[in-house]
Design a protein around this motif. Structure first.
Motif, PDB file in Angstrom:
ATOM      1  N   ILE B 173       6.729  -0.632  -7.986  1.00  0.00           N
ATOM      2  CA  ILE B 173       8.029  -0.431  -8.646  1.00  0.00           C
ATOM      3  C   ILE B 173       8.106   1.026  -9.104  1.00  0.00           C
ATOM      4  N   ILE B 174       9.313   1.533  -9.135  1.00  0.00           N
ATOM      5  CA  ILE B 174       9.520   2.919  -9.592  1.00  0.00           C
ATOM      6  C   ILE B 174      10.220   2.863 -10.946  1.00  0.00           C
ATOM      7  N   LEU B 175       9.764   3.711 -11.852  1.00  0.00           N
ATOM      8  CA  LEU B 175      10.293   3.710 -13.216  1.00  0.00           C
ATOM      9  C   LEU B 175      10.828   5.107 -13.521  1.00  0.00           C
ATOM     10  N   VAL B 366      22.298   0.585  -6.366  1.00  0.00           N
ATOM     11  CA  VAL B 366      22.518  -0.618  -7.173  1.00  0.00           C
ATOM     12  C   VAL B 366      21.191  -1.361  -7.342  1.00  0.00           C
ATOM     13  N   CYS B 367      20.893  -1.806  -8.564  1.00  0.00           N
ATOM     14  CA  CYS B 367      19.669  -2.557  -8.863  1.00  0.00           C
ATOM     15  C   CYS B 367      20.029  -4.000  -9.249  1.00  0.00           C
ATOM     16  N   PRO B 368      19.518  -4.992  -8.528  1.00  0.00           N
ATOM     17  CA  PRO B 368      19.863  -6.382  -8.875  1.00  0.00           C
ATOM     18  C   PRO B 368      19.209  -6.778 -10.193  1.00  0.00           C
ATOM     19  N   ILE B 369      19.945  -7.512 -11.030  1.00  0.00           N
ATOM     20  CA  ILE B 369      19.410  -7.809 -12.363  1.00  0.00           C
ATOM     21  C   ILE B 369      18.468  -9.011 -12.368  1.00  0.00           C
ATOM     22  N   ASP B 370      18.289  -9.697 -11.209  1.00  0.00           N
ATOM     23  CA  ASP B 370      17.307 -10.797 -11.176  1.00  0.00           C
ATOM     24  C   ASP B 370      15.924 -10.328 -10.729  1.00  0.00           C
ATOM     25  N   GLN B 406      14.807   3.961   0.401  1.00  0.00           N
ATOM     26  CA  GLN B 406      14.752   4.063   1.858  1.00  0.00           C
ATOM     27  C   GLN B 406      13.340   4.413   2.339  1.00  0.00           C
ATOM     28  N   ILE B 407      12.693   5.357   1.668  1.00  0.00           N
ATOM     29  CA  ILE B 407      11.405   5.850   2.167  1.00  0.00           C
ATOM     30  C   ILE B 407      10.235   5.036   1.612  1.00  0.00           C
ATOM     31  N   LEU B 408      10.222   4.801   0.295  1.00  0.00           N
ATOM     32  CA  LEU B 408       9.093   4.078  -0.301  1.00  0.00           C
ATOM     33  C   LEU B 408       9.338   2.564  -0.284  1.00  0.00           C
ATOM     34  N   GLU B 409      10.555   2.187   0.080  1.00  0.00           N
ATOM     35  CA  GLU B 409      10.943   0.777   0.211  1.00  0.00           C
ATOM     36  C   GLU B 409      10.729  -0.009  -1.078  1.00  0.00           C
ATOM     37  N   LYS B 410      10.967   0.642  -2.191  1.00  0.00           N
ATOM     38  CA  LYS B 410      10.844  -0.035  -3.486  1.00  0.00           C
ATOM     39  C   LYS B 410      12.088   0.232  -4.337  1.00  0.00           C
ATOM     40  N   LYS B 411      12.350  -0.722  -5.233  1.00  0.00           N
ATOM     41  CA  LYS B 411      13.473  -0.584  -6.144  1.00  0.00           C
ATOM     42  C   LYS B 411      13.054   0.278  -7.345  1.00  0.00           C
ATOM     43  N   THR B 412      14.030   0.800  -8.029  1.00  0.00           N
ATOM     44  CA  THR B 412      13.805   1.639  -9.199  1.00  0.00           C
ATOM     45  C   THR B 412      14.414   0.962 -10.433  1.00  0.00           C
ATOM     46  N   ARG B 453       2.917  -9.994 -10.051  1.00  0.00           N
ATOM     47  CA  ARG B 453       3.584  -9.964  -8.735  1.00  0.00           C
ATOM     48  C   ARG B 453       5.005  -9.469  -8.915  1.00  0.00           C
ATOM     49  N   LEU B 454       5.342  -8.384  -8.197  1.00  0.00           N
ATOM     50  CA  LEU B 454       6.688  -7.814  -8.342  1.00  0.00           C
ATOM     51  C   LEU B 454       7.536  -8.091  -7.096  1.00  0.00           C
TER      52      LEU B 454
END
Lengths: 454, 454
Positions: B173-175, B366-370, B406-412, B453-454
């Motif tokens: 995850i990215i913070l 956009v970040c999903p809230i679930d 797109q590149i790291l394939e992780k949400k922020t 687990r994320l």
């Protein structure tokens, strides 16, 4: 000694004396040059006494001082009042000058300096002609000189000065060298000038610069608003949209149109000289009509927001523009100034605050070509340049010419020796030394030919 | 030691260390600050090692260096990649600052300095939270820090860096702490960002500045033309007129509109805080919709002609503007950039030359809230601020968030602690020290609550 021989002999000294004026950075619109204004006036005073004036004074005004000098030889002879100005325009952008604007240099028979033409150069043509005639006792009329230091900022102190010193300035004809000829090959005398109205507009949006991401789309951006307002001032036909703007504009007569058409003019050369692919302006008028006999609207300066290197995403608090209209004779600049401010008030959205500050203004002028003094000037030009001069209405403004007519009740002859290539108001302003020489000859010829009754 | 007690004890030192970063004028858009960029990166490296990172490097890029640091404790635990930036915006207009922008001062429980919030302050919240957990051996996951020096100029070197160092930056995850809360009383987590496209426009008319009297009305004035072109970009309904501009804009769903309406918001307070009488924007949308979910067009800077004291009657050779569009998710900034340039080409008159230079751009997010990590962040906010945070789409842009995806394939997760009153990008930028403290608590709570687990 004949004038040609005199100039051959004296030109180095004349250029030296002229340069002593050019070295003084008398920029009237910048407050930091206040002491230069006094220095330049004082230098003119010294020179005028040296040239043979009976008296010369630096006279205080509400603004920069006025230099007044006179040589009265015969109370029955006509009196010529020579007007010029010793103030100059700013020199920005300085990096475009090839030499120091206040260190005159001669190169390829041209002298380069701020004011080389406008108006220290042209005034010095008047000076040198007077000096020659005076020294050789050939002056048959009375001569007064008035040189002001605020022409480039609209001559605010000159009108009150004229009203106060009407007797001192009493004359039969006014002579001004502050205009241009159509070209080196087409000597011309200006018989009409445009008026001017000039404003500064300040648009205030939010009380501080805002981040365009957090506020963009929800808060009026003062630059967006300013551009939108300014964009509406001219329409797609090149017409000015301010209500009643054209009410007092006199239509061009067939005769005037014909005179303009008779002026040799190449639009291709015009475009190539200034590097543009197409001219632009009011539909239904030619380039020469547009830049001399029709009003115009120009944004002379605009600024706001981030203007540095790179990109800053900001909604600025403020945006500014300096805008002006050239007006034609019969348009009243006070009326136009109010119409403009009213128009801006009308179109300003509620989301911003808009302030319009009138900066300066002046009326246009027309000189009839059957005036005896005009005839003397035309003959003098023909003698000096070898060609009959064209009588031409021009696009620039010298607001005080209309004031002369109103207050001193005399007409002005605009014996101007500028050339477009002299680049007045621009970097690398210059004066062609051959034209300078011919100008001095033309002015002496004017004095020689001036009839006793004007 | 508990975090509250720790902060009470350590805050003076934390502010000292934070100030050592704020004192470095790391303005990325001004080339003269090149060495400051390196100095700031190096200072971050020292601090990160001091806080307990196992390694910290200043890594070269095609532009300003990137600081990378890591603390790997358990290969089975999740890895958090903390992103921040050490570059700051320019400080003009300097005269509006009440203190030196690069000499932090504390007044009324606020710290004032350029970067106090954006992003040296917010990054330091991340730093202090990591330091606390690390020193007290309470860190259950792996932590990587990446701090870039070009966020304010569009992160040109970051994407190539990410592509080259995908393995190094591998994470779950990215913070990011680089966004704002709705207000001090309405803690919020940003779940959407706008994209950005930014251009510089240069309009060239004549090859030199011209006298507006001699040429006015006959030659296109580059400022007049620029204003006219820019004025057409939005219509009277606040819509952007560039053809196909809205093609990819997704309409707001009823649910989204409802969520936005549920945000406590006073338009009167909003207007009074920024000193405007009326909001303005796209018809049919509320202020909160306009500044977060709808695209916008802003002129961020404009300049040309004479902008000094007084009045100069000139038609300038050139006029410039810096303009930008905020975009919404699903709008491609490359496509918009081309559409814009094409539109300007289409409307540019033949009488001038127009050059459009794309400056930078980025996609929305956009970040999903679930998302489990979002849930952890929401709980952490509730713990620190005593209120459930609002999930809010915001109007700013962090173009690299879309690249991370797109590149790291992780949400922020955008755990931002800014406040509108902090005046980022403006004079007197500040950080509320109480919010700073609560932010540190929130980040430590986030780490504590992060599921395996994320």
């Amino acid at each position: 000694m004949e004038i040609e021989q005199y100039l051959e002999q004296e030109m180095p000294r004349i250029i030296d004396e002229w340069s002593s004026l050019l070295r003084i950075p008398s920029i009237s619109c910048e407050a930091s040059h206040k002491s230069d204004m006094y220095a330049c006036a004082e230098r003119w005073r010294e020179l005028l006494l040296k040239a043979g004036m009976q008296k010369a004074d630096v006279m205080p005004t509400t603004g920069n001082p006025i230099v007044y000098a006179e040589y009265m030889t015969d109370t029955c002879a006509p009196t010529v009042l020579v007007y010029g100005h010793y103030d100059v325009m700013p020199v920005e952008p300085l990096e475009q000058w090839r030499s120091n604007p206040f260190e005159p240099i001669v190169k390829d028979a041209k002298l380069y300096a701020r004011g080389a033409d406008d108006d220290k150069g042209q005034s010095f043509i008047q000076y040198a002609a007077f000096e020659y005639l005076r020294k050789h006792n050939r002056l048959k009329c009375n001569v007064k000189f008035i040189l002001e230091g605020e022409e480039e900022i609209g001559s605010p102190a000159l009108t009150p000065f004229m009203l106060e010193h009407k007797e001192l300035l009493k004359c039969d004809i006014i002579l001004v060298s502050d205009t241009s000829m159509i070209s080196r090959d087409i000597p011309s005398i200006t018989t009409g000038l445009r008026g001017l109205a000039y404003w500064q507009i300040e648009v205030t949006g939010p009380n501080r610069d805002l981040h365009s991401g957090h506020f963009g789309g929800a808060v009026a951006n003062p630059i967006n608003v300013l551009c939108k307002m300014l964009a509406t001032i001219t329409d797609e036909h090149g017409k000015i949209t301010i209500p009643h703007f054209y009410d007092d504009v006199l239509p061009l007569s067939a005769e005037e149109k014909e005179m303009i058409q008779s002026i040799p003019f190449s639009e291709e050369q015009y475009k190539s000289a200034i590097g543009i692919d197409a001219v632009a302006g009011e539909e239904g008028y030619s380039t020469l009509e547009r830049n001399s006999c029709r009003p115009s609207f120009d944004i002379c300066g605009i600024w706001g927001g981030y203007t540095g290197e790179g990109s800053k995403t900001v909604i600025p608090s403020k945006a500014y523009a300096k805008v002006s209209c050239r007006l034609v004779p019969n348009q009243d600049h006070h009326t136009i100034s109010e119409q403009f401010a009213e128009y801006i008030r009308t179109i300003a959205p509620q989301s911003v605050k808009v302030k319009v500050t009138p900066m300066h203004g002046g009326a246009g002028y027309v000189c009839p070509i059957d005036l005896p003094a005009y005839q003397a000037a035309a003959e003098a030009f023909e003698k000096a340049f070898g060609k009959k001069p064209v009588a031409a209405r021009r696009g620039g403004s010298i607001p005080i010419i209309a004031d002369f007519e109103q207050i001193l009740e005399k007409k002005t002859i605009l014996m101007g020796f500028g050339l477009e290539e002299n680049a007045i108001h621009s970097p690398n302003e210059s004066m062609d030394l051959n034209i300078f020489r011919q100008g001095i000859i033309a002015v002496t010829e004017f004095y020689n030919r001036l009839p006793n009754r004007l």
